[in-house]
Design a protein around this motif. Structure first.
Motif, mmCIF file in Angstrom:
data_model
loop_
_atom_site.group_PDB
_atom_site.id
_atom_site.type_symbol
_atom_site.label_atom_id
_atom_site.label_comp_id
_atom_site.label_asym_id
_atom_site.label_seq_id
_atom_site.Cartn_x
_atom_site.Cartn_y
_atom_site.Cartn_z
ATOM 1 N N ASP A 280 57.809 -32.372 36.771
ATOM 2 C CA ASP A 280 57.233 -32.000 37.743
ATOM 3 C C ASP A 280 55.541 -31.920 37.748
ATOM 4 O OD1 ASP A 280 59.265 -29.198 38.754
ATOM 5 O OD2 ASP A 280 58.829 -30.950 40.355
ATOM 6 N N VAL A 281 54.834 -32.028 36.771
ATOM 7 C CA VAL A 281 53.758 -32.430 36.582
ATOM 8 C C VAL A 281 53.496 -33.715 36.249
ATOM 9 C CG1 VAL A 281 51.819 -31.882 34.392
ATOM 10 C CG2 VAL A 281 53.300 -29.658 34.805
ATOM 11 N N ALA A 282 53.919 -34.218 35.855
ATOM 12 C CA ALA A 282 54.466 -35.794 35.583
ATOM 13 C C ALA A 282 54.036 -36.041 37.058
ATOM 14 C CB ALA A 282 54.989 -36.725 34.831
ATOM 15 N N ALA A 283 54.895 -35.900 37.818
ATOM 16 C CA ALA A 283 54.800 -36.498 39.825
ATOM 17 C C ALA A 283 53.350 -35.767 40.629
ATOM 18 C CB ALA A 283 56.021 -35.713 39.707
ATOM 19 N N LEU A 284 53.299 -34.815 39.896
ATOM 20 C CA LEU A 284 52.288 -34.058 40.732
ATOM 21 C C LEU A 284 50.728 -34.518 40.515
ATOM 22 C CD1 LEU A 284 53.306 -30.498 41.054
ATOM 23 C CD2 LEU A 284 53.226 -31.961 43.031
ATOM 24 N N ARG A 285 50.594 -34.915 39.499
ATOM 25 C CA ARG A 285 49.626 -35.049 38.601
ATOM 26 C C ARG A 285 48.680 -36.660 39.499
ATOM 27 N NH1 ARG A 285 45.477 -33.898 38.595
ATOM 28 N NH2 ARG A 285 44.835 -35.098 37.113
ATOM 29 N N ALA A 286 50.463 -37.498 39.202
ATOM 30 C CA ALA A 286 49.986 -38.801 39.689
ATOM 31 C C ALA A 286 49.760 -38.855 41.197
ATOM 32 C CB ALA A 286 51.536 -39.577 39.191
ATOM 33 N N LEU A 287 50.610 -38.271 42.064
ATOM 34 C CA LEU A 287 50.472 -38.368 43.195
ATOM 35 C C LEU A 287 49.029 -37.529 43.593
ATOM 36 C CD1 LEU A 287 53.925 -36.780 44.764
ATOM 37 C CD2 LEU A 287 52.349 -39.013 45.088
#
Lengths: 318, 186
Positions: free
Chosen positions: A173-180
């Motif tokens: 989730d951290v990876a996806a949210l930060r990427a977005l």
């Protein structure tokens, strides 16, 4: 060219956005009287689950069936793994039967990369150790986008609360949210947060009350609650569960102090009364059942992308 | 009433306009009249535009029909057939906008597309419709029929028959229809 979905980092932000868009189409298919399309007819998807999971496995299997793919199920408890068959032999045996995709969950991090050496099938990571659970992150982002349509991700603040240290869901989730482009705050006791979050791009807080009550630019849009892993209790990471709940549980009082539009999310299964109060879990702000429904649509998108479309999603997004 | 169009051979890469915006408009009006005539009115008729090329056309047809049938509104839906195509895996097939259909059971569905070529898209559309309901009948309206059918599919309403070669591409939009010869030939 064979593709995999093994981690959010491997997917990239263009891939994330393209899969979210594709999942929207799949959600429409799921609303039909006949929720099925022939897109993956003739393809075989194996669910290779070495860890218990009914929900995730069923979600993947439903996704495959809705695309008319055939499904094989391998669950560790009733299998030759009990007879000591190695991971490699298991994978090579399945590969010999002719498979197009393997959906794998294993308690050891890195298994999805390891087994790519023993099969030509596309690999989908359904959870490897503490490391990654990319489809969970995708369905969480899809749910957020669906429930907060007027917000863009770079205008969003998500608080992830609980045992981040042992959570592959939190990491993805951290990876996806930060990427977005979203802002992420991890909330929990020091014993349940990673020793270092350097490079994660997140903030850390040990004060859930301050986080839920914040307003203005610090206001939280999503309170993402992680499962308190009761099986870890003998490691004495928290003094007692009651103390955990009183300091870090999402109680009705704390949920009431969130901004009006804020969502409450949980990857499931929930320990009602521990990390989340039953009334909060059942309240209108809780989108937990939407997460589950969206999980099927997102997994359909992933399988279609891997086995059907022939499209290079990153290029499509350009 | 549709007629073949004579074209001068076009050099490699050059584009020829075979239908102007006005020609497109007139063809739409005529097709609209034909649909109403063939179905003896608009009772239980639904227009379904196939993504992406047929969507604007279906909307224009609906508007044209409302224009001459005292404002009668025909329901217009859109159908994405990506997941029913027979070339999934052979080339990139990514859906565009989601399907949005009115009720289909017992109604006459007029499928609308801009160009009819091999017929495979229409085959996919028929399979897709089957999963949404059971129309009383399905008819097909296309602006351009360019020949080269690979399946036994035929249109009910045609704007223009345009014999083309496989080396050519046909582009259709409200501003007109353009044929272009692919450079280098294949």
């Amino acid at each position: 060219m064979r593709r995999h979905l093994r981690s959010i980092e491997e997917l990239g932000v263009d891939g994330i956005r393209a899969l979210l868009d594709l999942a929207g189409h799949m959600a429409e298919v799921n609303r039909r009287p006949i929720p099925k399309v022939p897109a993956l007819r003739g393809k075989t998807v194996v669910s290779l689950f070495f860890e218990d999971s009914t929900r995730t496995r069923l979600s993947f299997e439903t996704a495959a069936k809705r695309l008319s793919a055939d499904v094989m199920t391998f669950s560790a408890s009733s299998s030759s793994a009990n007879k000591g068959e190695s991971l490699r032999d298991t994978v090579e045996t399945l590969d010999a039967m002719g498979i197009d995709a393997v959906v794998v969950r294993h308690k050891s991090s890195g298994v999805p990369w390891q087994i790519a050496r023993w099969t030509d099938a596309s690999i989908v990571n359904a959870g490897d150790g503490w490391h990654a659970h990319p489809t969970q992150a995708l369905l969480d982002c899809f749910t957020i986008r669906d429930r907060l349509p007027r917000r863009s991700f770079d205008d969003l603040h998500v608080a992830i609360v609980g045992d981040v240290k042992h959570s592959r869901v939190a990491r993805s989730d951290v990876a996806a949210l930060r990427a977005l482009g979203a802002r992420v705050t991890l909330v929990g006791p020091p014993t349940l947060l990673p020793p270092s979050v350097e490079g994660w791009g997140v903030e850390v807080s040990h004060d859930l009350d301050a986080v839920v009550g914040a307003r203005g630019s610090d206001a939280v849009d999503v309170a993402y609650v992680l499962r308190m892993q009761l099986e870890r209790q003998e490691q004495a990471l928290v003094p007692t569960l009651r103390e955990y709940t009183s300091c870090f549980g999402l109680t009705p009082e704390r949920a009431g102090r969130l901004p009006d539009h804020a969502l409450v999310m949980h990857p499931g299964p929930m320990n009602r009364g521990v990390e989340i109060a039953p009334e909060v879990a059942d309240s209108p702000r809780s989108v937990v059942t939407a997460q589950v429904a969206n999980g099927v649509a997102v997994r359909m998108a992933v399988l279609y992308w891997l086995l059907g479309s022939g499209a290079d999603l990153a290029k499509e997004a350009e | 009433m549709s007629d073949a169009v004579e074209r001068a051979a076009s050099p490699t890469g050059a584009a020829t306009e075979v239908l102007s915006a006005a020609d497109v408009r007139r063809a739409i009006t005529r097709i609209g009249h034909e649909i109403v005539e063939r179905n003896r009115g608009l009772d239980e008729v639904v227009l379904v535009g196939i993504q992406t090329g047929g969507v604007w056309l279906a909307e224009r047809l609906g508007a044209a029909i409302a224009g001459f049938e005292d404002g009668a509104t025909v329901p217009v839906g859109t159908l994405d057939v990506s997941f029913y195509r027979d070339d999934i895996g052979l080339r990139p097939v990514v859906p565009s906008a989601p399907t949005a259909l009115p009720a289909l059971d017992g109604r006459v569905v007029v499928l609308v597309d801009d160009v009819l070529y091999t017929g495979r898209t229409i085959r996919a559309a028929l399979d897709a419709l089957n999963d949404h309901g059971r129309p009383r009948a399905v008819q097909l309206a296309v602006l351009v029929d360019r020949g080269h059918r690979e399946l036994p599919i035929r249109p009910d309403f045609v704007g223009k028959n345009l014999p083309t070669s496989r080396e050519e591409t046909v582009t259709v939009d409200p501003d007109g229809v353009v044929i272009e010869r692919r450079g280098g030939g294949r």
